[in-house]
Design an enzyme around this catalytic site. Structure first.
Site, PDB file in Angstrom:
ATOM      1  N   ASN B 393       0.818  -1.196   0.000  1.00  0.00           N
ATOM      2  CA  ASN B 393       0.000   0.000   0.000  1.00  0.00           C
ATOM      3  C   ASN B 393       0.865   1.264   0.000  1.00  0.00           C
ATOM      4  O   ASN B 393       1.060   1.881  -1.045  1.00  0.00           O
ATOM      5  CB  ASN B 393      -0.956  -0.013   1.203  1.00  0.00           C
ATOM      6  N   ASP B 394       1.405   1.616   1.156  1.00  0.00           N
ATOM      7  CA  ASP B 394       2.150   2.865   1.274  1.00  0.00           C
ATOM      8  C   ASP B 394       3.298   2.973   0.264  1.00  0.00           C
ATOM      9  O   ASP B 394       3.598   4.064  -0.208  1.00  0.00           O
ATOM     10  CB  ASP B 394       2.713   3.005   2.693  1.00  0.00           C
ATOM     11  N   VAL B 395       3.913   1.850  -0.063  1.00  0.00           N
ATOM     12  CA  VAL B 395       5.088   1.894  -0.935  1.00  0.00           C
ATOM     13  C   VAL B 395       4.718   2.209  -2.381  1.00  0.00           C
ATOM     14  O   VAL B 395       5.589   2.352  -3.230  1.00  0.00           O
ATOM     15  CB  VAL B 395       5.884   0.573  -0.892  1.00  0.00           C
ATOM     16  N   ALA B 434       1.083   3.899   7.430  1.00  0.00           N
ATOM     17  CA  ALA B 434       1.417   5.295   7.678  1.00  0.00           C
ATOM     18  C   ALA B 434       0.170   6.103   8.024  1.00  0.00           C
ATOM     19  O   ALA B 434       0.262   7.272   8.380  1.00  0.00           O
ATOM     20  CB  ALA B 434       2.123   5.898   6.472  1.00  0.00           C
TER      21      ALA B 434
END
Lengths: 102, 464
Positions: B393-395, B434
């Site tokens: 997700n965040d990456v 995050a």
């Protein structure tokens, strides 16, 4: 004046940090997990201290207050040595290249 | 065995350990490297056995305990699933730390056996080394136990923070320093035990404020600590193999921590001071406006992929949780049969430890030359037809490149949005670790696949 043997050990230590630095930077990122498990295994060479500790009692007793810690440390380090090298081996055996002609 | 000969043999085993790490520079040489490591260990243990002058009955017990520990270790190594590797490594770190503590205790109680002086009159240098080894070992132990509990899910992965946390940690560190100094001047056993207790406490306090997705940094850091603890004991025992190994492991862990921090664009201190996830959650809840999202099913996904000529897979921790790596490989096999080019893109901090995704893919028989690191593959997204994001997700969040206000701004991300279409397998729209929304969810060319990663992948394969 003679040099204290400690200085020699310190030299080995400092140089090893540099060797470690360059060797580890050359490790391919895809093998970072095996790197951790194998460093785990080799740092358990602390077992040499554990063995000395386990055989440290001098009054004929096998289990004295100091040797008991040695025996405990042997178990812990042995778990790590066998576990660490074997699990590394298991992981590395899985890394395969693309089969040709497929 | 003469002291000189054993010193040389210890040096050889240290060199073999260097070669063991060197072997990991490529998968082809890595297996030989592991063998070097094993040989080095056998040499070190054998030399220690041969240096023992009086073979008392205690020696038999040494072998028995060695066999017990070895048996347990081998059993764990064969049974552990690859998804549990982070827990295993954290657990192993705690054992190294505790072993260092035990050896230090034994040396403190009975220094004659180690040639360090007599109780209450231990050589100053040895006492300092012993105290460092014991303190770092104790910190490694309690820190790793907490990391293990968090990874295992026994303890919540959420950061535990309280007021005055950093002040308390700083005071405890100063206390450790003072205790060490007093210990050296008084040689009092009580001070030694207090030092150990405070070190256990600080390890515990350092790790509790660190959240789940920062675990790659924590594990690497504890890896480094376990090395320094071993080196400290190595100085006490005047053992070259242990000093070399400690230095190697210490720098290895430090480099991995650095790589992980860079992968998250955060400073080391920022991670250690912790509380990242907790702070950002409020920001996430406040901009929860409804935006349109396109969602699809396995059929749509299969259709898109069948008509693609190249597909890039982006795996993340969610894939590990869902154990979807094998199903994924089957899907890729089917794609390849249809002459579709498939490659895998791995972000440095994907998963819960460095290299975690690579091991899982290797386990599922994915050839390692189809798996690429961020820098190697990031330019290929623009030319690819489909990006299949599974459990990451965040990456992939483009916000890291565009919004300076975002907490992840500046973090290197995979340029997934440049693909012609993006398939996003996820259970819900909830933000990632995050705590921020992923813009990618709302892009025109993104199709969300709301399902369990494993089940969705299997369904897509059926529809291909």
């Amino acid at each position: 004046m003679e040099i204290d043997p400690f200085i020699f050990r310190l030299s080995i230590f400092i140089l090893s940090i540099f060797v470690g630095y360059y060797v580890v930077w050359s490790v391919t990122p895809s093998l970072h997990t095996p790197l951790m498990s194998v460093t785990n295994a080799i740092s358990s060479v602390i077992i040499v201290g554990a063995i000395i500790a386990a055989l440290s009692s001098n009054d004929g007793l096998v289990f004295s207050s100091s040797s008991i810690y040695g025996f405990l440390a042997i178990i812990l380090a042995a778990v790590n040595i066998f576990g660490g090298f074997l699990v590394t081996h298991r992981m590395l055996a899985m890394y395969k290249k693309k089969k040709k002609g497929k | 065995m003469s002291a000189n000969l054993s010193a040389i043999l210890y040096l050889i085993s240290g060199v073999l350990f260097i070669l063991a790490l060197r072997g990991l520079s490529s998968p082809e040489t890595s297996r030989k490297g592991n063998l070097f490591g094993i040989v080095g260990m056998v040499i070190a243990v054998t030399v220690t056995f041969l240096s023992v002058e009086n073979f008392t009955s205690g020696f038999v017990y040494v072998l028995i305990f060695l066999a017990i520990g070895g048996g347990i270790g081998a059993f764990i190594a064969y049974r552990i699933p690859m998804t549990a590797m982070p827990e295993l490594v954290a657990g192993f770190h705690s054992l190294v730390g505790l072993a260092a503590v035990f050896v230090a205790i034994s040396a403190f109680i009975n220094p004659e056996a180690f040639n360090l002086g007599t109780p209450g009159n231990i050589k100053l240098a040895s006492l300092i080394e012993m105290a460092i080894g014991a303190a770092v070992g104790a910190t490694t132990f309690s820190g790793s136990v907490i990391a293990f509990l968090k990874l295992q899910g026994i303890m919540s992965g959420a950061p535990i923070t309280f007021k005055g946390q950093h002040l308390l940690n700083a005071l405890l560190l100063i206390l450790i320093l003072i205790l060490t100094i007093y210990l050296c001047s008084t040689q009092s056993p009580n001070l030694f035990w207090t030092l150990l207790a405070v070190s256990f406490l600080i390890g515990f306090l350092i790790i509790i404020p660190i959240g789940g997705a920062d675990m790659p940094v924590v594990i690497s850091m504890l890896n480094s600590y376990s090395g320094w603890a071993a080196a400290g004991i190595g100085f006490t025992l005047e053992n070259t193999a242990l000093i070399i190994t400690g230095a190697l492991v210490g720098s290895s862990g430090a480099i991995l921590s650095y790589i992980m921090c860079k992968g998250m664009n955060r400073s080391f201190f920022n991670v250690i001071l912790g509380g990242f996830g907790a702070v950002e959650q409020s920001a996430a809840t406040k901009n929860k406006e409804q935006k349109p999202v396109k969602s699809g099913n396995a059929d749509d996904a299969a259709f898109l992929m069948k008509n693609a000529s190249s597909v890039i897979i982006v795996p993340g921790y969610g894939m590990a949780v869902a154990q979807a790596q094998h199903a994924l490989r089957e899907m890729v096999d089917t794609l390849k049969k249809n002459d579709i080019k498939v490659s895998y893109a791995i972000h440095p901090v994907a998963g819960r430890m460095p290299g975690h995704m690579n091991v899982l893919l290797a386990e599922a028989n994915v050839p390692y030359d189809e798996v690429f690191e961020l820098e190697e593959i990031n330019n290929d997204f623009a030319n690819a037809d489909v990006a299949f994001v599974i459990g990451a997700n965040d990456v992939t969040n483009p916000v890291a490149k565009t919004d300076p206000q975002s907490p992840i701004y500046g973090m290197p991300v995979l340029d997934v949005e440049k693909c012609k279409s993006v398939l996003f397998v996820k259970r819900s729209l909830s933000p990632g670790y995050a705590g921020i929304d992923n813009d990618l969810f709302y892009k025109e060319n993104t199709l969300m696949l709301f399902a369990d990663a494993k089940k969705m992948t299997e369904d897509i394969t059926k529809n291909l």
